[in-house]
Design a protein around this motif. Structure first.
Motif, PDB file in Angstrom:
ATOM      1  N   THR A   1       0.823  -1.207   0.000  1.00  0.00           N
ATOM      2  CA  THR A   1       0.000   0.000   0.000  1.00  0.00           C
ATOM      3  C   THR A   1       0.859   1.260   0.000  1.00  0.00           C
ATOM      4  N   GLU A   2       1.872   1.282   0.864  1.00  0.00           N
ATOM      5  CA  GLU A   2       2.706   2.479   0.973  1.00  0.00           C
ATOM      6  C   GLU A   2       3.546   2.705  -0.282  1.00  0.00           C
ATOM      7  N   PHE A   3       4.060   1.637  -0.869  1.00  0.00           N
ATOM      8  CA  PHE A   3       4.850   1.811  -2.099  1.00  0.00           C
ATOM      9  C   PHE A   3       3.954   2.280  -3.244  1.00  0.00           C
ATOM     10  N   ALA A   4       2.736   1.724  -3.328  1.00  0.00           N
ATOM     11  CA  ALA A   4       1.824   2.119  -4.404  1.00  0.00           C
ATOM     12  C   ALA A   4       1.437   3.585  -4.267  1.00  0.00           C
ATOM     13  N   ARG A   5       1.326   4.059  -3.044  1.00  0.00           N
ATOM     14  CA  ARG A   5       1.012   5.471  -2.841  1.00  0.00           C
ATOM     15  C   ARG A   5       2.174   6.383  -3.252  1.00  0.00           C
ATOM     16  N   ARG A   6       3.352   5.794  -3.461  1.00  0.00           N
ATOM     17  CA  ARG A   6       4.498   6.566  -3.953  1.00  0.00           C
ATOM     18  C   ARG A   6       4.655   6.429  -5.468  1.00  0.00           C
ATOM     19  N   GLY A   7       3.597   5.977  -6.145  1.00  0.00           N
ATOM     20  CA  GLY A   7       3.616   5.939  -7.600  1.00  0.00           C
ATOM     21  C   GLY A   7       4.213   4.699  -8.216  1.00  0.00           C
ATOM     22  N   VAL A   8       4.181   3.564  -7.491  1.00  0.00           N
ATOM     23  CA  VAL A   8       4.732   2.308  -7.995  1.00  0.00           C
ATOM     24  C   VAL A   8       3.642   1.238  -7.981  1.00  0.00           C
ATOM     25  N   ALA A   9       3.502   0.486  -9.062  1.00  0.00           N
ATOM     26  CA  ALA A   9       2.587  -0.654  -9.084  1.00  0.00           C
ATOM     27  C   ALA A   9       3.242  -1.812  -8.343  1.00  0.00           C
ATOM     28  N   VAL A  10       2.512  -2.439  -7.441  1.00  0.00           N
ATOM     29  CA  VAL A  10       3.093  -3.450  -6.562  1.00  0.00           C
ATOM     30  C   VAL A  10       2.310  -4.753  -6.660  1.00  0.00           C
ATOM     31  N   LEU A  11       3.032  -5.848  -6.879  1.00  0.00           N
ATOM     32  CA  LEU A  11       2.425  -7.174  -6.918  1.00  0.00           C
ATOM     33  C   LEU A  11       2.838  -7.947  -5.668  1.00  0.00           C
ATOM     34  N   ILE A  12       1.856  -8.385  -4.888  1.00  0.00           N
ATOM     35  CA  ILE A  12       2.085  -9.287  -3.764  1.00  0.00           C
ATOM     36  C   ILE A  12       1.369 -10.590  -4.071  1.00  0.00           C
ATOM     37  N   TYR A  13       1.949 -11.706  -3.657  1.00  0.00           N
ATOM     38  CA  TYR A  13       1.348 -12.993  -4.007  1.00  0.00           C
ATOM     39  C   TYR A  13       1.494 -13.995  -2.870  1.00  0.00           C
ATOM     40  N   ASP A  14       0.609 -14.997  -2.897  1.00  0.00           N
ATOM     41  CA  ASP A  14       0.648 -16.066  -1.900  1.00  0.00           C
ATOM     42  C   ASP A  14       1.850 -16.957  -2.178  1.00  0.00           C
ATOM     43  N   LYS A  15       2.695 -17.109  -1.176  1.00  0.00           N
ATOM     44  CA  LYS A  15       3.886 -17.930  -1.351  1.00  0.00           C
ATOM     45  C   LYS A  15       3.510 -19.403  -1.438  1.00  0.00           C
ATOM     46  N   ARG A  16       4.268 -20.144  -2.180  1.00  0.00           N
ATOM     47  CA  ARG A  16       4.009 -21.568  -2.335  1.00  0.00           C
ATOM     48  C   ARG A  16       4.195 -22.307  -1.013  1.00  0.00           C
ATOM     49  N   SER A  17       3.476 -23.414  -0.856  1.00  0.00           N
ATOM     50  CA  SER A  17       3.764 -24.382   0.189  1.00  0.00           C
ATOM     51  C   SER A  17       4.163 -25.711  -0.449  1.00  0.00           C
ATOM     52  N   ALA A  18       3.763 -25.935  -1.694  1.00  0.00           N
ATOM     53  CA  ALA A  18       4.173 -27.139  -2.409  1.00  0.00           C
ATOM     54  C   ALA A  18       5.683 -27.111  -2.618  1.00  0.00           C
ATOM     55  N   GLY A  19       6.360 -28.144  -2.152  1.00  0.00           N
ATOM     56  CA  GLY A  19       7.807 -28.214  -2.299  1.00  0.00           C
ATOM     57  C   GLY A  19       8.564 -27.365  -1.312  1.00  0.00           C
ATOM     58  N   TYR A  20       7.872 -26.835  -0.312  1.00  0.00           N
ATOM     59  CA  TYR A  20       8.524 -25.963   0.661  1.00  0.00           C
ATOM     60  C   TYR A  20       8.080 -26.381   2.065  1.00  0.00           C
ATOM     61  N   SER A  21       9.055 -26.623   2.939  1.00  0.00           N
ATOM     62  CA  SER A  21       8.748 -26.992   4.316  1.00  0.00           C
ATOM     63  C   SER A  21       9.885 -26.518   5.207  1.00  0.00           C
ATOM     64  N   ASP A  22       9.786 -26.822   6.502  1.00  0.00           N
ATOM     65  CA  ASP A  22      10.854 -26.448   7.423  1.00  0.00           C
ATOM     66  C   ASP A  22      12.176 -27.115   7.053  1.00  0.00           C
TER      67      ASP A  22
END
Length: 477
Positions: A92-113
């Protein structure tokens, strides 16, 4: 053998943490659409990550822009399936500074502790870059990557592989291997509790090596500097002065050294006093993360992105790093004599030898057969040796499971009481081993053959115990 080490350590670690091993095939969670904050637009997107996995995200962008704007993809820190909302404040804060920002759900497939791949996460990040470059109103030549913590390893790796990435921003990033950063993180928590000495400098560090040997520390020796040498894009590094997870003083010089080796002097380093690992405000010196970004941080990102993508890249602009409470230590892979294989052999010897001695005596007593012991010290060697060996791993596992808020117990002179007890037992075992060996030698001619085997196994374990206990810090102040 390595599989056996892995299985044993995994089960014990999970038992202490009260969890089951994370599933590598668990589906990535999805989020509902994020409403557009005032003055911004919000649009859901999907893209393809590593292995053909479909990932979902949201683009926040200025509602009214006269021309195509720069864009940035946010790559989050460690954890499986981290939802996009985790970085909503930054977006939100970066977009308010004139930048388009993509946030996404991180994978859990193939990723664990216990299993993760920065290379696979980099493919995911590049998929997100492609999705943002294709968005209307975004200048495809001005899309970069922002990485937090673990993302600070992933974002530069992705940038080193693709000219489609226009710039790189790392927050709480590391130019050191993950094992060095993690050990510093855990050491910091113990030092805040008043701990110093061999538990930290030997016990914790060697335990981390053992975890890497057993395959329980994914990407432990990732070559961060080698990746940075291949980064050609402008890079902004941001660290909080109260970062308790990443060394804020040690890392900037490592970043500068690696970038310069690759011929890249287009970097800017900035530090926010009082901010935490994610450059957020913190009410208690970095232990708790506040909701707000550090004052001036979002402005810095907005200005820097516009400059770096408009023909005004920085030139080796680095402020003085924040001071950290103690230096991090370089950690190399275990030497062969201390490898997971050798640790398993030594531990098996201790369990067999130290357990067999009293068990044989018990069986003899139940059968009505008594054999005069060569030395009473042998009982102390068996009991103290086994207790200290088992206790060391249980105690360090306990500290590891506690994460950033360990309770080491009462601390005396920099050493927790449980650690002092283990050290006392180790010293007693060594003294008893010497006394047992001396007594055995004096009475060798009168010792029955079966008793010689029993004592020989016990003394052998006592001999091996000495360098083992030194390695783990039990015989070091």
């Amino acid at each position: 053998m390595k599989r056996a080490i892995t299985v044993v350590l995994t089960l014990v670690a999970c038992a202490l943490q009260g969890t089951a091993p994370a599933s590598a095939s668990a589906p990535a969670p999805t989020s509902a659409s994020i409403p557009a904050p005032p003055g911004l637009t919000s649009a859901d997107v999907s893209f393809t990550g590593f292995g053909g996995l479909t990932l979902h995200g949201t683009v926040l962008a200025p509602a009214k822009a006269a021309r195509p704007v720069p864009g940035v993809v946010l790559v989050t820190g460690s954890g499986a399936g981290v939802p996009r909302e985790h970085l909503l404040t930054e977006a939100t804060e970066f977009a308010r500074r004139g930048v388009a920002v993509l946030i996404y759900d991180k994978r859990s497939a193939g990723y664990s502790d216990f299993r993760r791949s920065y290379s696979e996460l980099a493919v995911d990040a590049l998929g997100a870059v492609g999705a943002l470059r294709a968005r209307p109103g975004v200048d495809p030549a001005k899309v970069g990557l922002w990485g937090l913590s673990e993302g600070g390893w992933v974002a530069p790796l992705a940038a080193s592989r693709s000219a489609d990435v226009a710039f790189v921003i790392v927050v709480g990033g590391n130019a050191m291997p993950p094992i060095r950063q993690q050990v510093w993180n855990e050491e910091s928590a113990l030092r805040r509790a008043g701990v110093s000495g061999s538990l930290i400098e030997h016990g914790k560090r060697n335990f981390a090596r053992l975890g890497a040997d057993a395959g329980l520390f994914a990407e432990a020796f990732f070559d961060a500097e080698g990746v940075l040498e291949r980064v050609r894009q402008p890079l902004l590094g941001v660290w909080g002065g109260r970062d308790l997870q990443t060394p804020p003083e040690d890392n900037p010089p490592l970043f500068a050294r690696a970038l310069r080796r690759g011929g890249n002097t287009r970097y800017t380093f900035r530090f926010f006093a009082g901010a935490d690992h994610a450059a957020h405000t913190t009410p208690d010196g970095g232990v708790t993360r506040g909701e707000a970004l550090a004052p001036g941080y979002a402005d810095l990102v907005g200005t820097w992105v516009h400059d770096a993508t408009s023909g005004r890249p920085p030139v080796a602009d680095a402020a003085t790093p924040s001071k950290q409470d103690h230096a991090s230590a370089e950690i190399s892979p275990s030497p062969w004599w201390a490898s997971g294989w050798m640790q398993l052999v030594a531990f098996a010897l201790f369990v067999v030898a130290f357990t067999a001695y009293p068990l044989v005596a018990l069986v003899r007593r139940l059968r009505g057969r008594t054999v005069r012991p060569v030395s009473r010290w042998a009982r102390l060697l068996a009991g103290a040796g086994l207790t200290s060996a088992l206790g060391l791993f249980v105690y360090i596992f306990y500290l590891m499971a506690a994460g950033r808020t360990p309770d080491p117990g009462p601390v005396l002179g920099g050493r927790p009481l449980p650690w002092l007890v283990l050290q006392t037992l180790a010293v007693a075992a060594v003294a008893a081993g010497i006394a047992t060996a001396v007594a055995w030698r004096r009475a060798a001619a009168t010792v029955p053959a079966g008793e010689r085997v029993r004592l020989g196994l016990l003394v052998t374990a006592g001999v091996v115990f000495v360098p083992w206990a030194v390695y783990w810090g039990l015989l070091i102040p």
